[in-house]
Scaffold this motif. Sequence first.
Motif, PDB file in Angstrom:
ATOM      1  N   ALA A 109       0.824  -1.202   0.000  1.00  0.00           N
ATOM      2  CA  ALA A 109       0.000   0.000   0.000  1.00  0.00           C
ATOM      3  C   ALA A 109       0.865   1.262   0.000  1.00  0.00           C
ATOM      4  O   ALA A 109       0.553   2.251  -0.686  1.00  0.00           O
ATOM      5  CB  ALA A 109      -0.930  -0.006   1.210  1.00  0.00           C
ATOM      6  N   VAL A 110       1.954   1.242   0.771  1.00  0.00           N
ATOM      7  CA  VAL A 110       2.871   2.386   0.810  1.00  0.00           C
ATOM      8  C   VAL A 110       3.460   2.640  -0.572  1.00  0.00           C
ATOM      9  O   VAL A 110       3.488   3.783  -1.063  1.00  0.00           O
ATOM     10  CB  VAL A 110       3.982   2.138   1.843  1.00  0.00           C
ATOM     11  CG1 VAL A 110       5.109   3.154   1.670  1.00  0.00           C
ATOM     12  CG2 VAL A 110       3.434   2.193   3.252  1.00  0.00           C
ATOM     13  N   LEU A 126       5.247  11.851   0.573  1.00  0.00           N
ATOM     14  CA  LEU A 126       4.829  10.499   0.910  1.00  0.00           C
ATOM     15  C   LEU A 126       6.034   9.617   1.275  1.00  0.00           C
ATOM     16  O   LEU A 126       5.940   8.765   2.162  1.00  0.00           O
ATOM     17  CB  LEU A 126       4.062   9.880  -0.258  1.00  0.00           C
ATOM     18  CG  LEU A 126       2.668  10.461  -0.517  1.00  0.00           C
ATOM     19  CD1 LEU A 126       2.102   9.909  -1.815  1.00  0.00           C
ATOM     20  CD2 LEU A 126       1.739  10.175   0.650  1.00  0.00           C
ATOM     21  N   ILE A 127       7.145   9.817   0.597  1.00  0.00           N
ATOM     22  CA  ILE A 127       8.357   9.048   0.913  1.00  0.00           C
ATOM     23  C   ILE A 127       8.816   9.361   2.335  1.00  0.00           C
ATOM     24  O   ILE A 127       9.125   8.456   3.124  1.00  0.00           O
ATOM     25  CB  ILE A 127       9.471   9.352  -0.106  1.00  0.00           C
ATOM     26  CG1 ILE A 127       9.145   8.703  -1.454  1.00  0.00           C
ATOM     27  CG2 ILE A 127      10.829   8.853   0.409  1.00  0.00           C
ATOM     28  CD1 ILE A 127      10.103   9.084  -2.565  1.00  0.00           C
ATOM     29  N   LEU A 128       8.859  10.658   2.672  1.00  0.00           N
ATOM     30  CA  LEU A 128       9.306  11.046   4.011  1.00  0.00           C
ATOM     31  C   LEU A 128       8.322  10.567   5.078  1.00  0.00           C
ATOM     32  O   LEU A 128       8.727  10.156   6.172  1.00  0.00           O
ATOM     33  CB  LEU A 128       9.468  12.559   4.075  1.00  0.00           C
ATOM     34  CG  LEU A 128      10.617  13.140   3.229  1.00  0.00           C
ATOM     35  CD1 LEU A 128      10.593  14.664   3.251  1.00  0.00           C
ATOM     36  CD2 LEU A 128      11.961  12.621   3.711  1.00  0.00           C
ATOM     37  N   ALA A 129       7.027  10.598   4.760  1.00  0.00           N
ATOM     38  CA  ALA A 129       6.031  10.119   5.717  1.00  0.00           C
ATOM     39  C   ALA A 129       6.174   8.617   5.944  1.00  0.00           C
ATOM     40  O   ALA A 129       6.050   8.134   7.084  1.00  0.00           O
ATOM     41  CB  ALA A 129       4.626  10.450   5.208  1.00  0.00           C
ATOM     42  N   ALA A 130       6.430   7.873   4.873  1.00  0.00           N
ATOM     43  CA  ALA A 130       6.613   6.423   5.006  1.00  0.00           C
ATOM     44  C   ALA A 130       7.854   6.108   5.829  1.00  0.00           C
ATOM     45  O   ALA A 130       7.853   5.175   6.650  1.00  0.00           O
ATOM     46  CB  ALA A 130       6.712   5.785   3.622  1.00  0.00           C
ATOM     47  N   LEU A 131       8.907   6.883   5.626  1.00  0.00           N
ATOM     48  CA  LEU A 131      10.130   6.676   6.394  1.00  0.00           C
ATOM     49  C   LEU A 131       9.890   6.980   7.872  1.00  0.00           C
ATOM     50  O   LEU A 131      10.337   6.218   8.753  1.00  0.00           O
ATOM     51  CB  LEU A 131      11.246   7.565   5.838  1.00  0.00           C
ATOM     52  CG  LEU A 131      12.597   7.507   6.545  1.00  0.00           C
ATOM     53  CD1 LEU A 131      13.141   6.088   6.576  1.00  0.00           C
ATOM     54  CD2 LEU A 131      13.589   8.435   5.857  1.00  0.00           C
ATOM     55  N   SER A 132       9.170   8.041   8.160  1.00  0.00           N
ATOM     56  CA  SER A 132       8.862   8.386   9.554  1.00  0.00           C
ATOM     57  C   SER A 132       8.027   7.296  10.213  1.00  0.00           C
ATOM     58  O   SER A 132       8.208   6.992  11.398  1.00  0.00           O
ATOM     59  CB  SER A 132       8.120   9.726   9.609  1.00  0.00           C
ATOM     60  OG  SER A 132       8.943  10.782   9.161  1.00  0.00           O
ATOM     61  N   ARG A 133       7.124   6.701   9.428  1.00  0.00           N
ATOM     62  CA  ARG A 133       6.295   5.623   9.974  1.00  0.00           C
ATOM     63  C   ARG A 133       7.169   4.429  10.371  1.00  0.00           C
ATOM     64  O   ARG A 133       6.968   3.822  11.429  1.00  0.00           O
ATOM     65  CB  ARG A 133       5.248   5.204   8.946  1.00  0.00           C
ATOM     66  CG  ARG A 133       4.442   3.962   9.329  1.00  0.00           C
ATOM     67  CD  ARG A 133       3.613   4.182  10.590  1.00  0.00           C
ATOM     68  NE  ARG A 133       2.906   2.963  10.988  1.00  0.00           N
ATOM     69  CZ  ARG A 133       1.716   2.605  10.529  1.00  0.00           C
ATOM     70  NH1 ARG A 133       1.089   3.383   9.639  1.00  0.00           N
ATOM     71  NH2 ARG A 133       1.149   1.502  10.932  1.00  0.00           N
ATOM     72  N   LEU A 180      11.883  -0.396   3.445  1.00  0.00           N
ATOM     73  CA  LEU A 180      12.898   0.643   3.245  1.00  0.00           C
ATOM     74  C   LEU A 180      13.624   0.465   1.925  1.00  0.00           C
ATOM     75  O   LEU A 180      14.010   1.457   1.279  1.00  0.00           O
ATOM     76  CB  LEU A 180      13.894   0.630   4.411  1.00  0.00           C
ATOM     77  CG  LEU A 180      13.353   1.100   5.764  1.00  0.00           C
ATOM     78  CD1 LEU A 180      14.436   0.981   6.828  1.00  0.00           C
ATOM     79  CD2 LEU A 180      12.850   2.535   5.682  1.00  0.00           C
ATOM     80  N   GLU A 181      13.830  -0.766   1.493  1.00  0.00           N
ATOM     81  CA  GLU A 181      14.425  -1.007   0.183  1.00  0.00           C
ATOM     82  C   GLU A 181      13.554  -0.399  -0.919  1.00  0.00           C
ATOM     83  O   GLU A 181      14.042   0.227  -1.856  1.00  0.00           O
ATOM     84  CB  GLU A 181      14.582  -2.514  -0.048  1.00  0.00           C
ATOM     85  CG  GLU A 181      15.770  -3.131   0.663  1.00  0.00           C
ATOM     86  CD  GLU A 181      17.073  -2.711   0.015  1.00  0.00           C
ATOM     87  OE1 GLU A 181      17.258  -2.972  -1.198  1.00  0.00           O
ATOM     88  OE2 GLU A 181      17.892  -2.108   0.715  1.00  0.00           O
TER      89      GLU A 181
END
Length: 433
Positions: A109-110, A126-133, A180-181
């Motif tokens: 989904a990410v 969205l990339i930064l939000a996914a990383l923060s998650r 993360l990959e």
Amino acid sequence: MRALPVVVAVLLLVVPVAGTTSPVGGSEQPAVVGATDPVAADSVDSAAVDPSRHQTDPSQIDESNLTFRTLSAPVDADARVASAPRGANLGPALSFSVDDVDAAVETAAVVDRIENAETSTERQRLILAALSRVERDEVSLHSRQAAAFQAHASGNISDRELLDELVRISATAREYDRRLEEIDALAEETDGFSSPTRLDELQVALQVYSGPVRDRALATARGEVSAAEIHVESTDDSVTLATIVDGEYVRETFRNDRWDRGGGEISNDEAINVTTAAYPETAALREPDAFGAGSVQRITIPHEYGVLRAFVSGGTERVFVEHQRIDLNTFPDTERASETGDGFNVTVERSYAGGPVTVTVLDEETGEPAPDVTVTKSVGDGDSRAIGTTDADGVVRTLSPAEPYRITVVDEPRVVVVDGLRPIATPRLVDDE
């Protein structure tokens, strides 16, 4: 920087069939988990196996002085050793599978949201939000693991429940690493944007939640392997797991008290120096290889006798996670005890608590190996339990208890007992003696 793939992607399932749990000093046998197929070796950085790198000539190694120091529970802590017979179980196996699927669906989904972003700016957000998650989720994994350590050490959960939780944490961490990959690849494909440096550090930090013994466990849950012993030791701040797999001693230790999660950065060279000082004998076998960023470094030393992997904390400048794989045919940290009688010559090579014990049975008259002979182990005042039958070389192996034990060789009507056995001192890290 891309995190190296983890070779084994298996979870552990364990279910108690019989037995009890008690603090060190109780009459306990090690837990039993799967052990037919070999544990896949930890991934090794390509630089670590480059033949151009320095490596000690095996002929120049003084094996009589060889030792493999090991990260262990804090020396002044009250440790709990608990165990029970274990085997595959459908319930937890399905539970692990559901957890895997849920995490994988979230990763998909990410990726889908990022790929369908309408603008580059939205894609970066969205990339930064996914990383923060993932950063928040890693904090949750650490809290879950610390709680599991404390609950087991205090006797509030069984060793089966501890191992189940550790395996779930390991599997979840692997899925976060895979996410993360994906995030890394999407960042590289985004115009005017590159992967944040914190992604590299987070990838290495997630790898501390995996280990070779945990890897072995999932195969048991899925019925892919048969039974073997596993040593489980916990304190409020640590866990040590150990087992024997296809001629290798496999061990992992995690020490929360040696990890400063808010600590400063540490360079590759500094982490190598820390590891070399902690494991001088192992580091003398081959030049260590570093892989990491920020406050966590992963150090690997593949050598003639196995592989050492250590994770170093920048805040404490100490090793806080250790994975060891050592060839049992050359395992050095043992002391022998022998007994002769009833036609047998029995030698027991003792090691430290949780370490490998090798029992060799020879024909007293001919000196030839005695195969297919039953060998049992009893701990304290506990009943004897079979640890197996000798192989073609007259050898069978088990794990050392933390208290006195005895080994019995039985080939009706012949019986030989080696009594009063005790574990030897653990060869601790130089900075942890």
